[in-house]
Design a protein around this motif. Structure first.
Motif, PDB file in Angstrom:
ATOM      1  N   MET A  20     -69.079  50.600 -19.934  1.00 37.85           N
ATOM      2  CA  MET A  20     -70.111  49.747 -19.360  1.00 37.85           C
ATOM      3  C   MET A  20     -69.472  48.513 -18.724  1.00 37.85           C
ATOM      4  O   MET A  20     -68.262  48.346 -18.722  1.00 37.85           O
ATOM      5  CB  MET A  20     -71.099  49.346 -20.456  1.00 37.85           C
ATOM      6  N   CYS A  21     -70.290  47.648 -18.237  1.00 40.89           N
ATOM      7  CA  CYS A  21     -69.875  46.418 -17.576  1.00 40.89           C
ATOM      8  C   CYS A  21     -68.994  45.576 -18.500  1.00 40.89           C
ATOM      9  O   CYS A  21     -69.347  45.297 -19.634  1.00 40.89           O
ATOM     10  CB  CYS A  21     -71.130  45.640 -17.188  1.00 40.89           C
ATOM     11  N   ASP A  22     -67.818  45.191 -18.005  1.00 40.18           N
ATOM     12  CA  ASP A  22     -66.895  44.330 -18.751  1.00 40.18           C
ATOM     13  C   ASP A  22     -67.115  42.895 -18.284  1.00 40.18           C
ATOM     14  O   ASP A  22     -66.815  42.539 -17.144  1.00 40.18           O
ATOM     15  CB  ASP A  22     -65.459  44.769 -18.487  1.00 40.18           C
ATOM     16  N   VAL A  23     -67.635  42.067 -19.180  1.00 42.62           N
ATOM     17  CA  VAL A  23     -67.997  40.695 -18.836  1.00 42.62           C
ATOM     18  C   VAL A  23     -66.785  39.869 -18.409  1.00 42.62           C
ATOM     19  O   VAL A  23     -66.884  39.021 -17.525  1.00 42.62           O
ATOM     20  CB  VAL A  23     -68.721  40.019 -20.024  1.00 42.62           C
ATOM     21  N   GLU A  24     -65.643  40.115 -19.011  1.00 39.41           N
ATOM     22  CA  GLU A  24     -64.446  39.327 -18.695  1.00 39.41           C
ATOM     23  C   GLU A  24     -63.893  39.620 -17.297  1.00 39.41           C
ATOM     24  O   GLU A  24     -63.530  38.715 -16.565  1.00 39.41           O
ATOM     25  CB  GLU A  24     -63.353  39.571 -19.746  1.00 39.41           C
ATOM     26  N   THR A  25     -63.831  40.899 -16.930  1.00 38.23           N
ATOM     27  CA  THR A  25     -63.228  41.272 -15.647  1.00 38.23           C
ATOM     28  C   THR A  25     -64.261  41.680 -14.595  1.00 38.23           C
ATOM     29  O   THR A  25     -63.911  41.826 -13.436  1.00 38.23           O
ATOM     30  CB  THR A  25     -62.257  42.456 -15.830  1.00 38.23           C
ATOM     31  N   THR A  26     -65.501  41.908 -15.016  1.00 40.19           N
ATOM     32  CA  THR A  26     -66.617  42.446 -14.225  1.00 40.19           C
ATOM     33  C   THR A  26     -66.342  43.857 -13.699  1.00 40.19           C
ATOM     34  O   THR A  26     -67.014  44.317 -12.788  1.00 40.19           O
ATOM     35  CB  THR A  26     -67.068  41.505 -13.078  1.00 40.19           C
ATOM     36  N   ASP A  27     -65.356  44.556 -14.302  1.00 41.89           N
ATOM     37  CA  ASP A  27     -65.131  45.962 -13.963  1.00 41.89           C
ATOM     38  C   ASP A  27     -66.361  46.763 -14.369  1.00 41.89           C
ATOM     39  O   ASP A  27     -66.960  46.517 -15.415  1.00 41.89           O
ATOM     40  CB  ASP A  27     -63.897  46.509 -14.691  1.00 41.89           C
ATOM     41  N   CYS A  37     -69.281  46.684 -13.273  1.00 40.50           N
ATOM     42  CA  CYS A  37     -70.521  45.908 -13.248  1.00 40.50           C
ATOM     43  C   CYS A  37     -71.212  46.075 -11.894  1.00 40.50           C
ATOM     44  O   CYS A  37     -70.554  46.119 -10.856  1.00 40.50           O
ATOM     45  CB  CYS A  37     -70.243  44.422 -13.486  1.00 40.50           C
ATOM     46  N   SER A  38     -72.539  46.120 -11.933  1.00 42.72           N
ATOM     47  CA  SER A  38     -73.308  46.158 -10.692  1.00 42.72           C
ATOM     48  C   SER A  38     -73.287  44.760 -10.067  1.00 42.72           C
ATOM     49  O   SER A  38     -72.921  43.772 -10.722  1.00 42.72           O
ATOM     50  CB  SER A  38     -74.752  46.578 -10.981  1.00 42.72           C
ATOM     51  N   ASP A  39     -73.711  44.661  -8.824  1.00 39.61           N
ATOM     52  CA  ASP A  39     -73.778  43.351  -8.167  1.00 39.61           C
ATOM     53  C   ASP A  39     -74.728  42.426  -8.912  1.00 39.61           C
ATOM     54  O   ASP A  39     -74.462  41.234  -9.048  1.00 39.61           O
ATOM     55  CB  ASP A  39     -74.215  43.501  -6.708  1.00 39.61           C
ATOM     56  N   LYS A  40     -75.829  42.986  -9.417  1.00 40.01           N
ATOM     57  CA  LYS A  40     -76.801  42.189 -10.178  1.00 40.01           C
ATOM     58  C   LYS A  40     -76.152  41.637 -11.452  1.00 40.01           C
ATOM     59  O   LYS A  40     -76.313  40.468 -11.788  1.00 40.01           O
ATOM     60  CB  LYS A  40     -78.016  43.052 -10.525  1.00 40.01           C
ATOM     61  N   GLU A  41     -75.399  42.499 -12.164  1.00 36.54           N
ATOM     62  CA  GLU A  41     -74.724  42.058 -13.384  1.00 36.54           C
ATOM     63  C   GLU A  41     -73.668  41.001 -13.074  1.00 36.54           C
ATOM     64  O   GLU A  41     -73.544  40.005 -13.792  1.00 36.54           O
ATOM     65  CB  GLU A  41     -74.078  43.254 -14.092  1.00 36.54           C
ATOM     66  N   LYS A  42     -72.929  41.192 -11.992  1.00 35.28           N
ATOM     67  CA  LYS A  42     -71.910  40.213 -11.598  1.00 35.28           C
ATOM     68  C   LYS A  42     -72.541  38.858 -11.307  1.00 35.28           C
ATOM     69  O   LYS A  42     -72.001  37.811 -11.695  1.00 35.28           O
ATOM     70  CB  LYS A  42     -71.130  40.712 -10.386  1.00 35.28           C
ATOM     71  N   ILE A  84     -73.550  37.269 -14.638  1.00 32.26           N
ATOM     72  CA  ILE A  84     -72.362  36.800 -15.357  1.00 32.26           C
ATOM     73  C   ILE A  84     -71.869  35.492 -14.746  1.00 32.26           C
ATOM     74  O   ILE A  84     -71.567  34.540 -15.467  1.00 32.26           O
ATOM     75  CB  ILE A  84     -71.252  37.879 -15.342  1.00 32.26           C
ATOM     76  N   GLY A  85     -71.811  35.439 -13.426  1.00 30.23           N
ATOM     77  CA  GLY A  85     -71.379  34.218 -12.757  1.00 30.23           C
ATOM     78  C   GLY A  85     -72.288  33.049 -13.070  1.00 30.23           C
ATOM     79  O   GLY A  85     -71.823  31.937 -13.342  1.00 30.23           O
ATOM     80  N   LYS A  86     -73.591  33.315 -13.065  1.00 34.23           N
ATOM     81  CA  LYS A  86     -74.567  32.264 -13.371  1.00 34.23           C
ATOM     82  C   LYS A  86     -74.394  31.764 -14.807  1.00 34.23           C
ATOM     83  O   LYS A  86     -74.394  30.551 -15.053  1.00 34.23           O
ATOM     84  CB  LYS A  86     -75.983  32.804 -13.169  1.00 34.23           C
ATOM     85  N   MET A  87     -74.213  32.681 -15.738  1.00 31.93           N
ATOM     86  CA  MET A  87     -74.101  32.282 -17.149  1.00 31.93           C
ATOM     87  C   MET A  87     -72.772  31.572 -17.435  1.00 31.93           C
ATOM     88  O   MET A  87     -72.723  30.686 -18.280  1.00 31.93           O
ATOM     89  CB  MET A  87     -74.265  33.496 -18.065  1.00 31.93           C
ATOM     90  N   LYS A  88     -71.715  31.942 -16.738  1.00 30.11           N
ATOM     91  CA  LYS A  88     -70.425  31.279 -16.957  1.00 30.11           C
ATOM     92  C   LYS A  88     -70.463  29.807 -16.554  1.00 30.11           C
ATOM     93  O   LYS A  88     -69.701  29.004 -17.064  1.00 30.11           O
ATOM     94  CB  LYS A  88     -69.308  32.018 -16.217  1.00 30.11           C
ATOM     95  N   GLN A 139     -79.677  32.193 -24.512  1.00 30.77           N
ATOM     96  CA  GLN A 139     -79.875  33.442 -23.767  1.00 30.77           C
ATOM     97  C   GLN A 139     -79.460  34.644 -24.614  1.00 30.77           C
ATOM     98  O   GLN A 139     -80.139  35.675 -24.616  1.00 30.77           O
ATOM     99  CB  GLN A 139     -79.069  33.402 -22.457  1.00 30.77           C
ATOM    100  N   PHE A 140     -78.365  34.525 -25.338  1.00 31.64           N
ATOM    101  CA  PHE A 140     -77.900  35.594 -26.215  1.00 31.64           C
ATOM    102  C   PHE A 140     -78.950  35.901 -27.276  1.00 31.64           C
ATOM    103  O   PHE A 140     -79.269  37.063 -27.542  1.00 31.64           O
ATOM    104  CB  PHE A 140     -76.566  35.185 -26.857  1.00 31.64           C
ATOM    105  N   GLU A 141     -79.521  34.869 -27.873  1.00 30.56           N
ATOM    106  CA  GLU A 141     -80.558  35.050 -28.888  1.00 30.56           C
ATOM    107  C   GLU A 141     -81.794  35.725 -28.289  1.00 30.56           C
ATOM    108  O   GLU A 141     -82.360  36.644 -28.866  1.00 30.56           O
ATOM    109  CB  GLU A 141     -80.932  33.694 -29.483  1.00 30.56           C
TER     110      GLU A 141
END
Length: 118
Positions: free
Chosen positions: A78-85, A87-92, A95-99, A109-111
């Motif tokens: 599945m989508c790797d949060v660290e590398t974004t490998d 990941c869909s464009d939506k997920e990327k 991830i960028g927004k949350m970082k 957000q996690f909760e």
């Protein structure tokens, strides 16, 4: 089982992390089957993390839904949060927004997401 297996192969035909294949152990694939310890037919084996030794025997359901669920939960990367490998464009984008947010916002957000899992 063959129709479900073929459907699973079609489902993952474009996958970069899952390869669905089959071998006829009664014909030209006999040596490969012997090498991987296959004695009865049909046998499903899966290989993880590049380990191409003997593989692990699959003992789950033989219908499409069971095969797909197992593949999603056990084999699909599945989508790797660290590398974004993978990941869909939506997920990327998410991830960028949350970082860019602080630790408190990320924890909230996690909760929230964990409550949605049920």
């Amino acid at each position: 089982m063959k129709p479900a297996w073929d459907q699973l192969g079609d489902e993952y035909a474009g996958s970069s992390s899952v390869l669905i294949g089959d071998v006829d152990c009664t014909a030209e694939g006999k040596d490969l089957c012997t090498e991987h310890g296959i004695q009865g037919y049909p046998t499903i084996k899966y290989f993880k993390d590049g380990n191409m030794d003997e593989g692990e025997k699959y003992n789950g359901g033989r219908d499409f839904d069971s095969l797909k669920k197992f593949t999603q939960e056990t084999l699909e990367i599945m989508c790797d949060v660290e590398t974004t490998d993978n990941c869909s464009d939506k997920e990327k984008g998410y991830i960028g927004k949350m970082k860019s947010k602080g630790a408190e916002d990320i924890a909230k957000q996690f909760e929230r997401l964990n409550k949605m899992k049920g």
